[in-house]
Write a protein that holds these residues in place. Structure first.
Motif, PDB file in Angstrom:
ATOM      1  N   VAL A 128     -13.401  22.195  72.717  1.00 47.08           N
ATOM      2  CA  VAL A 128     -13.356  23.144  71.714  1.00 47.08           C
ATOM      3  C   VAL A 128     -14.179  22.883  70.433  1.00 47.08           C
ATOM      4  CG1 VAL A 128     -12.249  24.786  70.065  1.00 47.08           C
ATOM      5  CG2 VAL A 128     -11.389  24.239  72.553  1.00 47.08           C
ATOM      6  N   LYS A 129     -15.343  23.518  69.950  1.00 51.72           N
ATOM      7  CA  LYS A 129     -15.915  23.321  68.887  1.00 51.72           C
ATOM      8  C   LYS A 129     -16.404  24.367  67.805  1.00 51.72           C
ATOM      9  CE  LYS A 129     -20.757  21.623  67.798  1.00 51.72           C
ATOM     10  NZ  LYS A 129     -22.222  21.187  68.500  1.00 51.72           N
ATOM     11  N   LYS A 130     -16.177  24.358  66.919  1.00 49.97           N
ATOM     12  CA  LYS A 130     -16.344  25.159  65.607  1.00 49.97           C
ATOM     13  C   LYS A 130     -17.399  24.724  64.666  1.00 49.97           C
ATOM     14  CE  LYS A 130     -15.853  29.399  63.804  1.00 49.97           C
ATOM     15  NZ  LYS A 130     -16.168  30.555  64.536  1.00 49.97           N
ATOM     16  N   VAL A 131     -18.343  25.714  64.619  1.00 47.42           N
ATOM     17  CA  VAL A 131     -19.432  25.252  63.587  1.00 47.42           C
ATOM     18  C   VAL A 131     -19.529  26.484  62.456  1.00 47.42           C
ATOM     19  CG1 VAL A 131     -21.903  24.544  63.129  1.00 47.42           C
ATOM     20  CG2 VAL A 131     -20.482  23.719  65.456  1.00 47.42           C
ATOM     21  N   TYR A 132     -19.558  26.161  61.410  1.00 49.59           N
ATOM     22  CA  TYR A 132     -20.083  27.099  60.342  1.00 49.59           C
ATOM     23  C   TYR A 132     -21.328  26.775  59.869  1.00 49.59           C
ATOM     24  CZ  TYR A 132     -14.971  28.277  60.380  1.00 49.59           C
ATOM     25  OH  TYR A 132     -13.684  28.669  60.810  1.00 49.59           O
ATOM     26  N   PRO A 133     -21.930  27.650  59.080  1.00 48.35           N
ATOM     27  CA  PRO A 133     -23.269  27.306  58.540  1.00 48.35           C
ATOM     28  C   PRO A 133     -23.505  25.971  57.805  1.00 48.35           C
ATOM     29  CG  PRO A 133     -22.851  29.624  58.081  1.00 48.35           C
ATOM     30  CD  PRO A 133     -21.509  29.013  58.688  1.00 48.35           C
TER      31      PRO A 133
ATOM     32  N   GLU B  19     -12.308  13.246  61.966  1.00 50.70           N
ATOM     33  CA  GLU B  19     -13.728  13.152  62.774  1.00 50.70           C
ATOM     34  C   GLU B  19     -13.832  14.451  63.709  1.00 50.70           C
ATOM     35  OE1 GLU B  19     -13.969   9.237  64.279  1.00 50.70           O
ATOM     36  OE2 GLU B  19     -13.421   8.459  62.027  1.00 50.70           O
ATOM     37  N   GLY B  20     -13.668  15.390  63.439  1.00 55.59           N
ATOM     38  CA  GLY B  20     -14.051  16.543  64.266  1.00 55.59           C
ATOM     39  C   GLY B  20     -13.225  16.570  65.584  1.00 55.59           C
ATOM     40  N   GLY B  21     -12.042  16.018  65.549  1.00 56.04           N
ATOM     41  CA  GLY B  21     -11.340  16.193  67.066  1.00 56.04           C
ATOM     42  C   GLY B  21     -10.054  15.292  66.781  1.00 56.04           C
ATOM     43  N   ILE B  22      -9.240  15.440  67.818  1.00 58.71           N
ATOM     44  CA  ILE B  22      -8.094  14.846  68.072  1.00 58.71           C
ATOM     45  C   ILE B  22      -8.037  13.120  67.730  1.00 58.71           C
ATOM     46  CG2 ILE B  22      -5.761  14.041  69.080  1.00 58.71           C
ATOM     47  CD1 ILE B  22      -6.019  17.028  70.214  1.00 58.71           C
ATOM     48  N   TYR B  23      -7.736  12.530  66.350  1.00 59.81           N
ATOM     49  CA  TYR B  23      -8.091  11.010  66.123  1.00 59.81           C
ATOM     50  C   TYR B  23      -6.962  10.076  66.953  1.00 59.81           C
ATOM     51  CZ  TYR B  23      -9.258   7.061  63.386  1.00 59.81           C
ATOM     52  OH  TYR B  23      -9.574   5.744  62.925  1.00 59.81           O
TER      53      TYR B  23
ATOM     54  N   ALA C 103     -20.510  23.675  57.799  1.00 67.32           N
ATOM     55  CA  ALA C 103     -19.814  22.672  58.029  1.00 67.32           C
ATOM     56  C   ALA C 103     -19.354  22.868  59.714  1.00 67.32           C
ATOM     57  CB  ALA C 103     -18.464  22.660  57.141  1.00 67.32           C
ATOM     58  N   ALA C 104     -18.734  21.358  60.150  1.00 67.80           N
ATOM     59  CA  ALA C 104     -18.526  21.754  61.467  1.00 67.80           C
ATOM     60  C   ALA C 104     -17.272  21.021  61.664  1.00 67.80           C
ATOM     61  CB  ALA C 104     -19.497  20.852  62.521  1.00 67.80           C
ATOM     62  N   PRO C 105     -16.097  21.621  61.217  1.00 70.51           N
ATOM     63  CA  PRO C 105     -14.782  21.058  61.285  1.00 70.51           C
ATOM     64  C   PRO C 105     -14.112  20.663  62.630  1.00 70.51           C
ATOM     65  CG  PRO C 105     -14.505  23.470  61.036  1.00 70.51           C
ATOM     66  CD  PRO C 105     -16.001  23.126  60.942  1.00 70.51           C
ATOM     67  N   LEU C 106     -14.593  21.367  63.803  1.00 75.36           N
ATOM     68  CA  LEU C 106     -14.121  20.845  64.938  1.00 75.36           C
ATOM     69  C   LEU C 106     -15.425  20.901  65.759  1.00 75.36           C
ATOM     70  CD1 LEU C 106     -11.484  23.611  65.571  1.00 75.36           C
ATOM     71  CD2 LEU C 106     -11.087  21.303  64.564  1.00 75.36           C
ATOM     72  N   LYS C 107     -15.556  19.244  66.358  1.00 77.09           N
ATOM     73  CA  LYS C 107     -16.655  19.013  67.115  1.00 77.09           C
ATOM     74  C   LYS C 107     -16.438  18.964  68.649  1.00 77.09           C
ATOM     75  CE  LYS C 107     -18.651  16.402  63.119  1.00 77.09           C
ATOM     76  NZ  LYS C 107     -18.860  15.082  62.289  1.00 77.09           N
ATOM     77  N   ASP C 108     -15.274  18.408  68.955  1.00 76.14           N
ATOM     78  CA  ASP C 108     -14.895  18.220  70.497  1.00 76.14           C
ATOM     79  C   ASP C 108     -13.375  17.921  70.615  1.00 76.14           C
ATOM     80  OD1 ASP C 108     -15.045  17.991  73.168  1.00 76.14           O
ATOM     81  OD2 ASP C 108     -15.736  15.921  73.271  1.00 76.14           O
ATOM     82  N   VAL C 109     -12.695  19.148  70.284  1.00 74.38           N
ATOM     83  CA  VAL C 109     -11.084  19.014  70.559  1.00 74.38           C
ATOM     84  C   VAL C 109     -10.828  19.139  72.057  1.00 74.38           C
ATOM     85  CG1 VAL C 109      -8.956  19.906  69.693  1.00 74.38           C
ATOM     86  CG2 VAL C 109     -10.660  19.721  68.171  1.00 74.38           C
TER      87      VAL C 109
END
Length: 360
Positions: free
Chosen positions: A7-12, A211-215, A14-20
């Motif tokens: 799961v990835k969520k990108v805004y203009p 770091e964009g995912g489950i650390y 920011a990218a809070p979720l990169k690979d969950v």
């Protein structure tokens, strides 16, 4: 129950979720923790499709809810959402707020919806407020009504987005008590919270997001007592870290002192402890180390403040061959330093650097 795949969520900006990637089992109570801005609330909103993931897949009971063919309104009936800001309808009474969704979406009769709402109000301890309007309630009461409203749809999973963050400290306990009671019923729950004691006491599993995912992911005992990764360790132990690199004899000393002062102020460090940190830095770095190192010093000064222990652990590494500050010819600076610190230790690392550790 719930499965997240890349799961990835990108805004203009920011990218809070990169690979969950995660799998939530039926009956689990998941506490989601981590620093601000790491996508905790975004993750819940993606699971409930209040935010559409940029990419990746989300499954509920093996049904892909991110598919274009998914009936999103029907899926949302299976997920209750409790927001930070309650989101109650101000023009409706408490019981009308709870009855509305079951009547409109599940087509319950008015009597059945009423009976269920009264039962839920008893469950959250507010049956006597059924005819009140939201603006007549305290923040804690509003949040308990919001929980009852989410339960009215009999969801398979409940998502809590920082349910106590908007509350006065005196009201947090009453909301946490209701959530704890729910946790004992076997209901699947995911809770984003900054309340670490609450997160630990209620969860069967803790997810640390960074770091964009489950650390890091583990049991409450593992995460809170023996985290395996550095960022988790610092976060859980409530450590505040200051790191300073010095690679010149003519480094910006006033700028570094200002940095130390900012660190102490930000973390509400007592003036006495702050003075000890200032003195230990000045005597060790300026008076003892720099005079004996070569023209290209490589000094790393790290200070970790623990609110729980009210102490600052200091670690200093430096080049220049083996040199123990306690052997310095500057006896005055060493005595000044020695009077302010505890548990001083000098050693050599495998890569040939001096390592000094102590605390103030």
């Amino acid at each position: 129950m719930i499965r997240l795949e890349h799961v990835k969520k990108v805004y203009p900006n920011a990218a809070p979720l990169k690979d969950v990637n995660a799998e939530i089992k039926d009956g689990e109570v998941i506490s989601i923790i981590g620093p601000s801005g790491t996508g905790k609330s975004t993750l819940l909103r993606c699971i409930n499709l209040l935010e559409r993931p940029t990419s990746g897949k989300i499954f509920l009971n093996d049904q892909e809810i991110t598919s274009k063919k998914c009936n999103v309104p029907l899926m949302r009936q299976k997920m209750g959402m409790v927001f930070q800001s309650f989101n109650l309808f101000g023009h409706l009474t408490v019981i009308e707020n709870i009855m509305l969704a079951p009547m409109k979406l599940k087509h319950l009769s008015k009597q059945d919806a009423y009976n269920n709402a009264i039962k839920l109000l008893h469950q959250v301890g507010l049956a006597n407020k059924y005819l009140n309007y939201p603006d007549e309630l305290s923040g804690g009461q509003k949040q308990r009504i919001a929980i009852a409203r989410a339960l009215a749809m009999n969801p398979e999973v409940i998502l809590f987005d920082e349910p106590t963050s908007a509350l006065d400290p005196t009201m947090i306990g009453e909301v946490q008590a209701v959530i704890r009671e729910l946790a004992g019923t076997g209901k699947t729950m995911m809770i984003v919270t900054h309340e670490m004691k609450f997160a630990r006491s209620i969860a069967t599993r803790v997810i640390y997001l960074d770091e964009g995912g489950i650390y890091e992911d583990g049991t409450p005992e593992q995460i809170f007592e023996n985290p395996t990764r550095e960022k988790t360790r610092r976060f859980i132990r409530n450590l505040k870290v200051l790191e300073i690199a010095i690679n010149s004899r003519h480094f910006d000393f006033p700028g570094v002192i200002s940095e130390i002062e900012t660190f102490c102020t930000k973390n509400l460090i007592s003036p006495k402890l702050a003075n000890r940190l200032h003195l230990s830095f000045e005597e060790l770095i300026n008076q003892i180390l720099l005079p004996v190192l070569n023209n290209e010093p490589d000094i790393n000064f790290s200070a970790e403040y623990s609110e729980n222990d009210e102490k600052i652990d200091v670690k200093v590494s430096y080049n220049g061959g083996s040199f123990n500050p306690s052997d310095s010819e500057n006896k005055l600076s060493w005595r000044l330093l020695e009077n302010e610190i505890k548990d001083f230790n000098h050693s050599m690392s495998n890569d040939g650097l001096n390592v000094v550790k102590f605390y103030v």
